[in-house]
Design an enzyme around this catalytic site. Structure first.
Site, mmCIF file in Angstrom:
data_model
loop_
_atom_site.group_PDB
_atom_site.id
_atom_site.type_symbol
_atom_site.label_atom_id
_atom_site.label_comp_id
_atom_site.label_asym_id
_atom_site.label_seq_id
_atom_site.Cartn_x
_atom_site.Cartn_y
_atom_site.Cartn_z
ATOM 1 C CG HIS A 1 35.862 -61.979 -25.716
ATOM 2 N ND1 HIS A 1 36.668 -62.595 -26.642
ATOM 3 C CD2 HIS A 1 36.256 -60.685 -25.697
ATOM 4 C CE1 HIS A 1 37.501 -61.705 -27.157
ATOM 5 N NE2 HIS A 1 37.272 -60.531 -26.593
ATOM 6 C CB THR A 2 33.055 -66.419 -22.222
ATOM 7 O OG1 THR A 2 34.205 -66.998 -22.820
ATOM 8 C CG2 THR A 2 32.218 -67.478 -21.563
ATOM 9 C CE LYS A 3 27.011 -62.889 -26.130
ATOM 10 N NZ LYS A 3 26.149 -62.110 -27.031
ATOM 11 C CB SER A 4 26.668 -67.418 -19.955
ATOM 12 O OG SER A 4 26.614 -68.276 -21.075
ATOM 13 C CD1 TRP B 1 31.043 -66.544 -14.877
ATOM 14 C CD2 TRP B 1 31.383 -65.398 -16.774
ATOM 15 N NE1 TRP B 1 29.983 -65.707 -15.058
ATOM 16 C CE2 TRP B 1 30.144 -64.988 -16.212
ATOM 17 C CE3 TRP B 1 31.812 -64.819 -17.968
ATOM 18 C CZ2 TRP B 1 29.341 -64.034 -16.796
ATOM 19 C CZ3 TRP B 1 31.004 -63.874 -18.551
ATOM 20 C CH2 TRP B 1 29.779 -63.480 -17.974
#
Lengths: 296, 292, 256
Positions: free
Chosen positions: A32-35, A167
């Site tokens: 999934h979103t890593k940043s 995030w």
């Protein structure tokens, strides 16, 4: 030539060679979103005698690029709670919609109407919702800041446990529900944070992002503990927050001198989305290495 | 009802030889005994009103609200089996929420009526379920404001997405009524429940199609009509429940809300007065109506 | 075998628009022993008559505390009540856990109402055979709700359900005006008196067969049984029927 339907419209293997599947990374774990991509920087907030002040600048950065300069990162939930979002802007927008749905749901049970009014961040606030936020009558029994904080804590913790975090680092400012068992208890100022891991934390003053390093020490001088909260008034608190916004503008390269500021008290929420850092003076910068012409 | 007892009325989803679905007709019977519910589409909003029969002295007065909010700008009133009414509302809320999450905008009243019509109709198709024992009236105000692009950052582009037409008007007040068969129509004035006949004839006198009735007049008419419809069951006590929804510039700011107590009481006072007038001299209420 | 063709299941309307299976389920409620509930401005009270299957068996539970702010009293099939009360406990805990707030009584009542409605609209299910009184205090003050097998839920000022409960309701209607301003003790007394009305001639309220549940604005909901209620029974009925006596009396009967 392959006449099977699954080959229709595809490049012919005999001419182009077999399709190279390797870039699909078969057998790799799901990610999934890593940043974060487009981000907002600090949110700062401070409790005072009758309420809470919260502020965040209006910038959404794309890496080091100041990409959007009128993104409002404070969201009024109702008369008792304001949220400040640091971190990924698209996740903020997702949460905004999610909370909008929650507010609609909350309004079913408070009877037809008479409940609380919820509004939206300006990032996607329609004029309809703008009009709604102007009209704040019902204190009602809807969600107070502590209820909202607990909910977001569970939501963000769940998402990180799914390895798919939202995030954001969020500050929840407002008033908490009074303890029903204490006679004549009044709603108390409430300030807590929750981050992308679901970590929840409360303090008399809070700051996310760079603000945690630059603004927090200044705010702690104003309200070192809960005792101090009872002694300072709104004016002092607002001044301290404005001072911090100025410091952040001076020292945080991902910040902006236009910001939003909200004050939550028993009377409701006063949210201004068009504040400016006043009285700027960059003279101090002359003595800083790396600024302007290099001396020595 | 000649086919009663022939066996064609024992199961849902079964046609009788003359092409009727009896279980649906019986469901409508459950509606006919419920308190009268009406909706009026005025020029600047919609009023929903309900005659809530007080079945016991022990009921908490003013509690037990039966007109529900489905989305900010939309309300539902139903007549018939109250638990079925709640089922209907809960589905309508889900539809509205789902629409919002998909289209990032409130559901138009017409679209909700369509979806709920389909849902209710599905309960006439299978022998494993029974039809809804309610007729529901949906009233809403579709926003006249252009919906911004979702996730629009900042003020967004000055021009809206896709085929915008200069000066085109959107939105307005809408009213639909859905029957146990799943059939629905749009209405200027809708009535269901025990006193629907009396209510309908009163609604017809208002000439709602002309679109002259204001929302505030609508509230007063709605109260009066519920009182008129109650005449046949005068011995029973009832509570009047009323909600309304107006435009953004109107009194409810585009929201579906309960009619404020003061206005409702005023409307009830006028309603009672006009009924008393009915007994004394028959011409007077007619004259009053002419004024509007 | 059946009274008519329309009462085989809960998915068939009669020509009059009635659903007989649901109406029969309401009858099951009337088979249960009586329970009573009253609210004042500050308190919510439940009182119940417990039955025992036989002399040596325990008494059936009638009042179930659900969360610290409310409880339910049941009349009808106890096992159905257990299913519903477990559901209510889960929902109440979930509310505290995810929102940090006690669930509203109106909300939890609607949730079981909606569940019960489902049972009346789908083939292969049966309506719940139990009626509940839900009483306690939430953010909006003290409340009393009645739940019926049909899925009907109503907020009441006072209510009685179960066998011979009409007598209790008559008492409640007659004293309706006194409830709102009543004190905690007065409210309990009214509840016990109402309960007594529904008893058959040869029966008495004793510490063994009576349960009382009390919740208040500054007080968690709590169940009172046994010796805890002897004071209330004494002051309400001004009799000397404390625990040992009826036991002795009954003991004699068995012997003879």
């Amino acid at each position: 030539m392959n006449h099977l339907p699954q080959a229709w419209g595809r490049p012919r293997d005999d001419i182009y060679g077999a399709y190279n599947h390797s870039h699909l990374a078969p057998g790799q774990p799901t990610t999934h979103t890593k940043s974060p991509i487009v981000t907002g920087t600090s949110v700062i907030a401070l409790k005072f005698r009758d309420g809470v002040v919260i502020a965040a600048d209006n910038l959404a950065s794309y890496g080091s690029l100041a990409r959007f300069t009128d993104v409002k990162r404070l969201r009024k939930f109702n008369d008792k709670a304001v949220l400040g979002f640091g971190g990924d802007v698209s996740d903020m927008q997702y949460l905004d919609r999610h909370l909008n749905a929650l507010a609609v749901r909350e309004n079913y049970s408070s009877g037809s109407g008479a409940g609380e009014k919820a509004s939206s961040t300006s990032a996607e606030a329609s004029e309809e919702e703008r009009a709604e936020s102007l009209d704040n009558e019902g204190a009602g029994t809807g969600m107070a800041a502590n209820n909202l904080h607990k909910y977001l804590q569970k939501l963000l913790y769940r998402r990180r446990s799914d390895f798919n975090p939202l995030w954001n680092h969020i500050l929840i400012a407002g008033l908490s529900t009074p303890d029903p068992k204490v006679p004549d208890a009044t709603p108390q100022p409430f300030l807590k944070s929750v981050d992308l891991l679901g970590t929840a934390f409360g303090a008399p003053s809070l700051a996310t992002g760079f603000g945690a390093h630059l603004a927090q020490p200044i705010l702690r001088r104003v309200v070192p503990d809960e005792e101090a909260v009872k002694k300072i008034d709104e004016k002092t608190a607002v001044e301290a927050v404005r001072e911090c916004m100025k410091v952040l503008w001076y020292r945080d390269a991902r910040s902006l001198d236009r910001y939003s500021l909200a004050i939550v008290t028993g009377e409701g929420v006063r949210l201004s989305e068009d504040e400016r850092v006043e009285g700027q003076s960059w003279e101090f910068a002359e003595g800083i290495r790396g600024y302007g012409t290099q001396v020595v | 009802m000649t086919s009663i007892g022939t066996g064609y009325d024992l199961s849902n989803s079964v046609f009788s030889p003359d092409g009727r679905n009896f279980q649906v007709e019986y469901a409508s019977k459950a509606v006919e005994s419920g308190g009268t519910a009406i909706g009026i589409r005025c020029k600047d909003g919609v009023v929903l009103a309900l005659e809530k029969l007080v079945t016991s002295k022990l009921l908490k007065p003013g509690a037990n609200k039966r007109i529900s909010t489905v989305d900010r700008n939309m309300g539902v009133v139903s007549s018939g089996l109250t638990p079925d009414g709640r089922h209907f509302v809960s589905r309508a809320r889900d539809e509205a929420a789902q629409w919002r999450s998909l289209y990032k905008a409130p559901i138009p009243t017409a679209a909700l009526a369509n979806r709920m019509g389909s849902y209710v109709q599905a309960y006439t198709l299978y022998s494993s379920v029974r039809p809804f024992g309610v007729t529901a009236i949906i009233g809403g105000w579709d926003s006249e404001v252009e919906v911004p692009v979702d996730g629009q950052v900042g003020a967004g582009p000055a021009v809206g997405a896709g085929g915008k037409e200069e000066g085109e008007k959107h939105g307005g007040p809408y009213l639909y009524m859905i029957e146990p068969s799943g059939l629905y129509w749009g209405y200027y004035g809708a009535a269901t429940g025990k006193g629907r006949q009396a209510a309908k004839s009163e609604l017809e006198k208002l000439d709602l199609a002309a679109g002259n009735l204001t929302l505030e007049e609508g509230v007063k008419e709605a109260a009066r009509i519920i009182y008129v419809a109650h005449e046949d069951s005068k011995d029973k006590e009832f509570e009047l429940e009323m909600t309304w929804v107006s435009s953004l510039s109107g009194p409810t700011k585009g929201r579906h809300e309960e009619v404020p107590k003061k206005l409702r009481e005023e409307a009830e006072r006028l309603a009672k007065k006009s009924l008393e007038g009915d007994d004394d001299e028959d011409d007077k209420p007619e004259a009053e109506k002419m004024e509007e | 075998m059946f009274r008519n063709n329309y009462d085989n299941d809960s998915v068939t309307f009669s020509p009059q628009g009635r659903i007989f299976q649901v109406e029969y389920a309401q009858e099951a409620v009337k088979q249960g022993s009586v329970v009573v509930g009253i609210v004042s401005k500050t308190h919510a009270v439940l009182a119940a008559l417990k039955r025992n299957a036989e002399e040596l068996s325990s008494y059936q539970k009638k009042i179930i505390p659900i969360d610290s702010h409310y409880g339910v009293a049941l009349a009808g099939l106890a096992s159905d009540a257990r299913v519903l009360s477990n559901f209510m406990k889960q929902q109440s805990l979930a509310s505290r856990l995810t929102y940090d707030r006690p669930i509203l009584l109106s909300e939890i009542t609607h949730r079981i109402g909606d569940r019960a409605q489902t049972n009346t609209q789908h083939y292969g299910k049966r309506p719940y055979g139990v009626g509940l009184l839900i009483a306690g205090v939430d953010a909006k003050g003290p409340h009393l709700f009645e739940f019926q097998p049909s899925g009907v839920t109503q907020e009441m000022v006072a209510c009685g359900i179960g066998a011979r409960s009409q007598m209790a309701r008559t008492y409640l209607e007659r004293n309706l005006e006194q409830f709102e301003g009543a004190s905690r003790e007065e409210l309990v007394k009214h509840a016990l008196k109402a309960l007594k009305e529904s008893l058959s001639q040869d029966k008495e309220l004793t510490v063994d067969n009576t349960s009382v549940g009390v919740g208040g604005v500054k007080e968690d909901f709590r169940l009172y049984e046994g010796q805890e209620i002897s004071g209330w029974l004494e002051t309400t009925f001004e009799n000397t029927n404390t625990a040992p006596e009826p036991e002795a009396g009954e003991g004699m009967e068995v012997d003879s």
